[in-house]
Design a protein around this motif. Structure first.
Motif, short mmCIF file in Angstrom:
data_model
loop_
_atom_site.label_atom_id
_atom_site.label_comp_id
_atom_site.label_asym_id
_atom_site.label_seq_id
_atom_site.Cartn_x
_atom_site.Cartn_y
_atom_site.Cartn_z
N MET A 1 0.82 -1.21 0.00
CA MET A 1 0.00 0.00 0.00
C MET A 1 0.85 1.25 0.00
SD MET A 1 -2.99 1.27 -0.03
CE MET A 1 -3.92 2.71 0.43
N ASP A 2 2.04 1.21 0.63
CA ASP A 2 2.88 2.39 0.67
C ASP A 2 3.42 2.76 -0.70
OD1 ASP A 2 2.51 2.81 3.33
OD2 ASP A 2 4.26 1.65 3.95
N GLU A 3 3.33 1.84 -1.67
CA GLU A 3 3.75 2.15 -3.02
C GLU A 3 2.65 2.84 -3.81
OE1 GLU A 3 5.07 -1.46 -4.76
OE2 GLU A 3 6.80 -1.68 -3.43
N LEU A 4 1.49 3.00 -3.21
CA LEU A 4 0.38 3.66 -3.87
C LEU A 4 0.76 5.09 -4.24
CD1 LEU A 4 -2.67 3.51 -4.64
CD2 LEU A 4 -3.13 4.48 -2.40
N GLN A 5 0.46 5.48 -5.46
CA GLN A 5 0.75 6.83 -5.93
C GLN A 5 -0.45 7.36 -6.71
OE1 GLN A 5 3.95 8.69 -5.63
NE2 GLN A 5 3.99 7.18 -3.98
N MET A 6 -0.61 8.65 -6.66
CA MET A 6 -1.57 9.28 -7.57
C MET A 6 -0.96 9.34 -8.97
SD MET A 6 -3.24 12.48 -5.59
CE MET A 6 -3.52 12.48 -3.83
N HIS A 7 -1.83 9.33 -9.96
CA HIS A 7 -1.40 9.46 -11.35
C HIS A 7 -1.97 10.76 -11.91
CE1 HIS A 7 0.11 5.34 -11.23
NE2 HIS A 7 -1.02 5.02 -10.62
N ARG A 8 -1.10 11.66 -12.27
CA ARG A 8 -1.54 12.97 -12.73
C ARG A 8 -2.35 12.86 -14.01
NH1 ARG A 8 3.42 13.48 -10.45
NH2 ARG A 8 3.75 15.21 -8.97
N ILE A 9 -3.46 13.58 -14.05
CA ILE A 9 -4.28 13.66 -15.25
C ILE A 9 -3.91 14.90 -16.05
CG2 ILE A 9 -6.64 13.85 -16.14
CD1 ILE A 9 -7.56 12.27 -13.67
N GLY A 10 -3.69 16.01 -15.34
CA GLY A 10 -3.29 17.22 -16.04
C GLY A 10 -3.59 18.47 -15.25
N ILE A 11 -3.31 19.60 -15.85
CA ILE A 11 -3.63 20.90 -15.26
C ILE A 11 -5.03 21.28 -15.72
CG2 ILE A 11 -3.00 23.34 -15.12
CD1 ILE A 11 -0.10 22.47 -15.65
N ILE A 12 -5.91 21.54 -14.77
CA ILE A 12 -7.32 21.76 -15.08
C ILE A 12 -7.69 23.24 -15.16
CG2 ILE A 12 -8.22 21.75 -12.72
CD1 ILE A 12 -9.81 19.73 -15.51
N MET A 13 -6.88 24.10 -14.49
CA MET A 13 -7.21 25.52 -14.46
C MET A 13 -5.95 26.34 -14.22
SD MET A 13 -10.09 27.44 -12.08
CE MET A 13 -10.56 29.15 -12.36
N ARG A 14 -5.79 27.39 -15.02
CA ARG A 14 -4.70 28.35 -14.88
C ARG A 14 -5.30 29.75 -14.73
NH1 ARG A 14 0.28 26.24 -17.00
NH2 ARG A 14 0.00 24.29 -18.17
N PRO A 15 -4.52 30.71 -14.21
CA PRO A 15 -5.02 32.09 -14.17
C PRO A 15 -5.40 32.57 -15.57
CG PRO A 15 -3.02 31.88 -12.86
CD PRO A 15 -3.17 30.59 -13.61
N GLU A 16 -6.51 33.24 -15.66
CA GLU A 16 -7.00 33.74 -16.95
C GLU A 16 -6.26 35.03 -17.31
OE1 GLU A 16 -11.37 34.05 -18.90
OE2 GLU A 16 -11.08 35.17 -17.02
N PRO A 17 -5.59 35.07 -18.45
CA PRO A 17 -4.86 36.28 -18.84
C PRO A 17 -5.77 37.50 -18.85
CG PRO A 17 -4.29 34.46 -20.29
CD PRO A 17 -5.44 33.99 -19.45
N GLY A 18 -5.30 38.58 -18.23
CA GLY A 18 -6.06 39.82 -18.20
C GLY A 18 -7.12 39.90 -17.12
N ASN A 19 -7.33 38.82 -16.37
CA ASN A 19 -8.33 38.81 -15.31
C ASN A 19 -7.68 39.28 -14.02
OD1 ASN A 19 -10.26 38.24 -13.34
ND2 ASN A 19 -10.92 36.33 -14.32
N GLU A 20 -8.01 40.48 -13.58
CA GLU A 20 -7.38 41.06 -12.39
C GLU A 20 -7.69 40.26 -11.13
OE1 GLU A 20 -8.42 45.15 -12.09
OE2 GLU A 20 -7.27 45.75 -13.86
N MET A 21 -8.80 39.53 -11.12
CA MET A 21 -9.15 38.75 -9.94
C MET A 21 -8.28 37.51 -9.79
SD MET A 21 -13.31 38.94 -9.58
CE MET A 21 -13.63 38.21 -11.19
N GLU A 22 -7.50 37.17 -10.83
CA GLU A 22 -6.69 35.95 -10.80
C GLU A 22 -5.21 36.23 -11.00
OE1 GLU A 22 -8.30 33.17 -13.61
OE2 GLU A 22 -10.35 33.35 -12.84
N VAL A 23 -4.81 37.48 -10.87
CA VAL A 23 -3.45 37.87 -11.22
C VAL A 23 -2.40 37.22 -10.32
CG1 VAL A 23 -3.40 39.96 -9.81
CG2 VAL A 23 -2.03 39.84 -11.90
N GLU A 24 -2.80 36.84 -9.09
CA GLU A 24 -1.85 36.18 -8.19
C GLU A 24 -2.19 34.71 -7.97
OE1 GLU A 24 -1.05 38.33 -4.60
OE2 GLU A 24 -0.47 40.16 -5.66
N GLY A 25 -2.94 34.12 -8.90
CA GLY A 25 -3.12 32.68 -8.86
C GLY A 25 -4.55 32.20 -8.72
#
Length: 358
Positions: A1-25
């Protein structure tokens, strides 16, 4: 069980360019199925000056059922209450959401960041779009600890009621108080072999008495029977551990992906820094204060560039979980997590039938 690992699927969301509400992440989202059966994320959106709001986004899946993107739907909470505001800004941060069966409503726990520091706050909703604030969590004192005066965050709720140590039918919450002198930055200054003290750097469990309070929402934020649940044990979590995803029932008990913090050693004259990784914990299905399984090594640690470089380096921070009943695979869990406090990733966790429990 200690060898159990998550398998990454991908990046689901990034900051939206030009969106001031997301400028710091965009980071540390809640994840929950809505009344329509669709999956929704509630990311923390960070504007200039660490001003944090909680947004809502619908997860988009491909034809195989893999999450591949999101559609932004707006904002559900932003700093408005006094306990969410401070002179230079404010914060509604790092939400977790659970559908709490006894009241048939969604409960959000989140960090309210005011001039008094971070505190656990709660809100409820019937539809995930409209939220009613319940206020700050109100904790009974524990021994000589006045809990309401202590920084606190990383809270999450179990989806059904359980019996408290006093025999009361209760709503159960996990949370992580930060006692004076025990922040990761404070602990980095201590010797490597520092003794882990009771009541510090750990996950706590608390109970809200439903028999006393009924199901009236205005009383759900009152907690008692506070006690430590788990202390740091392994090297990868030596500095601090905290609750991550809300507990979800698995065939072995309540499954939670939590975070642990350690520090690197200086290399090539570069200073040491903190590393946030993810581990697995399983709690007893009837007695959630009993740990039945716990990772001795991380199931996910910062390896991708987006996990190592960002607003805060070397961070994977699990906060959302989706059991894939929709695919007919209840042993599969999709974990949504913050990546270096800048974007959001998703990874797959498959739980085997055979696990050696404590």
């Amino acid at each position: 069980m200690d060898e159990l690992q998550m398998h990454r699927i991908g990046i689901i969301m990034r900051p939206e360019p030009g969106n001031e509400m997301e400028v710091e992440g965009v980071l540390n989202p809640a994840a929950i199925r809505g009344p329509d059966g669709d999956l929704y994320l509630f990311p923390r959106l960070v504007a200039k000056g660490n001003y944090s709001r909680i947004g809502i986004a619908k997860v988009i899946f491909d034809e195989k059922g893999e999450p591949v993107g999101i559609k932004r739907l707006g904002i559900v909470l932003e700093p408005e209450a006094e306990y969410e505001k401070r002179p230079e800004g404010g914060g509604c941060e790092d939400p977790r959401i659970t559908y709490f069966e006894p009241i048939q409503q969604y409960i959000m726990t989140y960090t309210a960041f005011s001039s008094k520091g971070p505190r656990v706050a709660l809100a409820i909703s019937k539809d995930l779009l409209h939220w009613e604030r319940l206020g700050l969590a109100d904790f009974a004192d524990y021994k000589l600890i006045t809990f309401n005066d202590v920084y606190n965050k990383d809270a999450c709720i179990f989806p059904r009621s359980m019996t408290s140590p006093h025999g009361d039918t209760s709503m159960v919450m996990l949370h992580r108080p930060l006692f004076p002198g025990t922040t990761p930055e404070d602990i980095m200054c201590d010797p490597q072999d520092r003794r882990i003290r009771d009541h510090h750097e750990c996950i706590w469990i608390s109970y809200s008495d439903l028999m006393l309070n009924g199901t009236k929402a205005e009383h759900l934020q009152e907690f008692e029977s506070n006690s430590p649940l788990a202390l740091p044990e392994a090297a990868w979590e030596k500095i601090k551990i905290g609750a991550g995803t809300p507990p979800v029932m698995s065939q072995h008990g309540w499954l939670m992906v939590y975070h642990g913090v350690h520090q690197t050693l200086p290399v090539n004259n570069e200073p040491h820094h903190l590393v946030y990784s993810a581990g697995l914990m399983i709690l007893d299905k009837d007695h959630p204060d009993k740990i039945r399984y716990r990772s001795t090594s991380p199931v996910l640690k910062p390896e991708l560039l987006e996990e190592r470089v960002g607003i805060v380096q070397s961070v994977v921070f699990p906060t959302g979980i989706d059991r894939r009943d929709d695919l007919g695979t209840p042993n599969r869990f999709d974990i949504y997590y913050g990546m270096a406090d800048n974007c959001i990733g998703v990874a797959r966790l498959d739980i085997p039938d055979n696990i050696t429990l404590f």
